[in-house]
Design a protein around this motif. Structure first.
Motif, short mmCIF file in Angstrom:
data_model
loop_
_atom_site.label_atom_id
_atom_site.label_comp_id
_atom_site.label_asym_id
_atom_site.label_seq_id
_atom_site.Cartn_x
_atom_site.Cartn_y
_atom_site.Cartn_z
N UNK A 111 0.82 -1.19 0.00
CA UNK A 111 0.00 0.00 0.00
C UNK A 111 0.87 1.26 0.00
N UNK A 112 2.09 1.17 0.48
CA UNK A 112 2.97 2.33 0.51
C UNK A 112 3.34 2.80 -0.90
N UNK A 113 3.46 1.84 -1.83
CA UNK A 113 3.76 2.23 -3.21
C UNK A 113 2.62 3.04 -3.80
N UNK A 114 1.39 2.63 -3.53
CA UNK A 114 0.23 3.36 -4.05
C UNK A 114 0.13 4.74 -3.41
N UNK A 115 0.46 4.81 -2.13
CA UNK A 115 0.43 6.11 -1.45
C UNK A 115 1.49 7.04 -2.05
N UNK A 116 2.69 6.51 -2.30
CA UNK A 116 3.74 7.30 -2.92
C UNK A 116 3.33 7.74 -4.33
N UNK A 117 2.71 6.83 -5.07
CA UNK A 117 2.22 7.18 -6.40
C UNK A 117 1.16 8.27 -6.33
N UNK A 118 0.31 8.21 -5.31
CA UNK A 118 -0.70 9.26 -5.13
C UNK A 118 -0.04 10.60 -4.86
N UNK A 119 0.98 10.62 -4.01
CA UNK A 119 1.67 11.87 -3.72
C UNK A 119 2.36 12.43 -4.97
N UNK A 120 2.97 11.56 -5.75
CA UNK A 120 3.67 12.01 -6.96
C UNK A 120 2.67 12.58 -7.97
N UNK A 121 1.57 11.87 -8.19
CA UNK A 121 0.57 12.35 -9.15
C UNK A 121 -0.09 13.63 -8.67
N UNK A 122 -0.36 13.72 -7.38
CA UNK A 122 -0.97 14.92 -6.82
C UNK A 122 -0.05 16.12 -6.97
N UNK A 123 1.21 15.96 -6.63
CA UNK A 123 2.14 17.08 -6.77
C UNK A 123 2.36 17.44 -8.24
N UNK A 124 2.29 16.46 -9.13
CA UNK A 124 2.45 16.74 -10.56
C UNK A 124 1.26 17.53 -11.09
N UNK A 125 0.05 17.19 -10.64
CA UNK A 125 -1.12 17.96 -11.07
C UNK A 125 -1.05 19.39 -10.54
N UNK A 126 -0.62 19.54 -9.29
CA UNK A 126 -0.47 20.89 -8.75
C UNK A 126 0.59 21.68 -9.52
N UNK A 127 1.69 21.04 -9.88
CA UNK A 127 2.74 21.72 -10.63
C UNK A 127 2.26 22.09 -12.04
N UNK A 128 1.52 21.19 -12.68
CA UNK A 128 0.99 21.50 -14.01
C UNK A 128 0.00 22.65 -13.96
N UNK A 129 -0.83 22.67 -12.93
CA UNK A 129 -1.80 23.75 -12.79
C UNK A 129 -1.08 25.08 -12.57
N UNK A 130 -0.04 25.05 -11.74
CA UNK A 130 0.75 26.26 -11.50
C UNK A 130 1.46 26.71 -12.78
N UNK A 131 2.03 25.78 -13.50
CA UNK A 131 2.71 26.10 -14.75
C UNK A 131 1.76 26.71 -15.77
N UNK A 132 0.59 26.09 -15.92
CA UNK A 132 -0.38 26.58 -16.89
C UNK A 132 -0.93 27.95 -16.48
N UNK A 133 -1.21 28.12 -15.19
CA UNK A 133 -1.86 29.34 -14.73
C UNK A 133 -0.92 30.54 -14.70
N UNK A 134 0.35 30.32 -14.39
CA UNK A 134 1.25 31.46 -14.21
C UNK A 134 2.21 31.68 -15.38
N UNK A 135 2.47 30.66 -16.19
CA UNK A 135 3.47 30.83 -17.24
C UNK A 135 2.95 30.60 -18.65
N UNK A 136 2.10 29.59 -18.85
CA UNK A 136 1.66 29.27 -20.21
C UNK A 136 0.54 30.20 -20.67
N UNK A 137 -0.51 30.29 -19.88
CA UNK A 137 -1.63 31.16 -20.26
C UNK A 137 -2.12 31.95 -19.05
N UNK A 138 -1.33 32.91 -18.59
CA UNK A 138 -1.74 33.68 -17.41
C UNK A 138 -2.80 34.73 -17.76
#
Length: 127
Positions: free
Chosen positions: A1-28
């Motif tokens: 279950x720890x692998x799935x939890x780590x995968x959740x953290x990685x995917x969650x932080x990646x979505x947050x980073x993509x949202x930040x990238x899109x909102x502040x740099x690609x199409x602000x």
């Protein structure tokens, strides 16, 4: 279950980073304050159930899994709109990864919860 939890953290932080990238740099937006407010509105569905994922809460982790489907739909719209094909594609991948990994975390938590309820307590004689 720890692998799935780590995968959740990685995917969650990646979505947050993509949202930040899109909102502040690609199409602000033109206004910085409006851009910041719109960013926080977009990430609130992921931030609210994050504490439940950290505390092993089944309900919050399930809510996080369901909230990731909003980002999946947003990625699909961006890909078919043609305005952000690359970022939309990554958003689809990370949102599906978050949905699946959070679902497996919920499954593991439910199995652990049912296993602990089956185990007899000390001093208890099963019939």
């Amino acid at each position: 279950m720890q692998r799935w939890r780590l995968s959740s953290y990685i995917c969650l932080s990646s979505i947050l980073a993509l949202t930040c990238l899109r909102q502040f740099f690609v199409s602000p937006l033109e206004d910085t304050m409006a851009n910041t407010i719109w960013f926080f509105i977009q990430v609130i569905p992921l931030i609210l159930p994050l504490s439940g994922l950290l505390k092993n809460s089944i309900r919050s982790t399930l809510l996080l899994s369901l909230a990731s489907l909003l980002y999946f739909m947003h990625g699909v719209v961006k890909v078919y709109d043609g305005s952000g094909v690359v970022i939309g594609g990554f958003e689809i991948v990370f949102a599906l990864g978050l949905c699946v990994s959070a679902a497996f975390v919920v499954r593991g938590l439910r199995e652990a919860d049912s296993y602990s309820s089956i185990q007899p307590q000390k001093g208890h004689i099963p019939l």
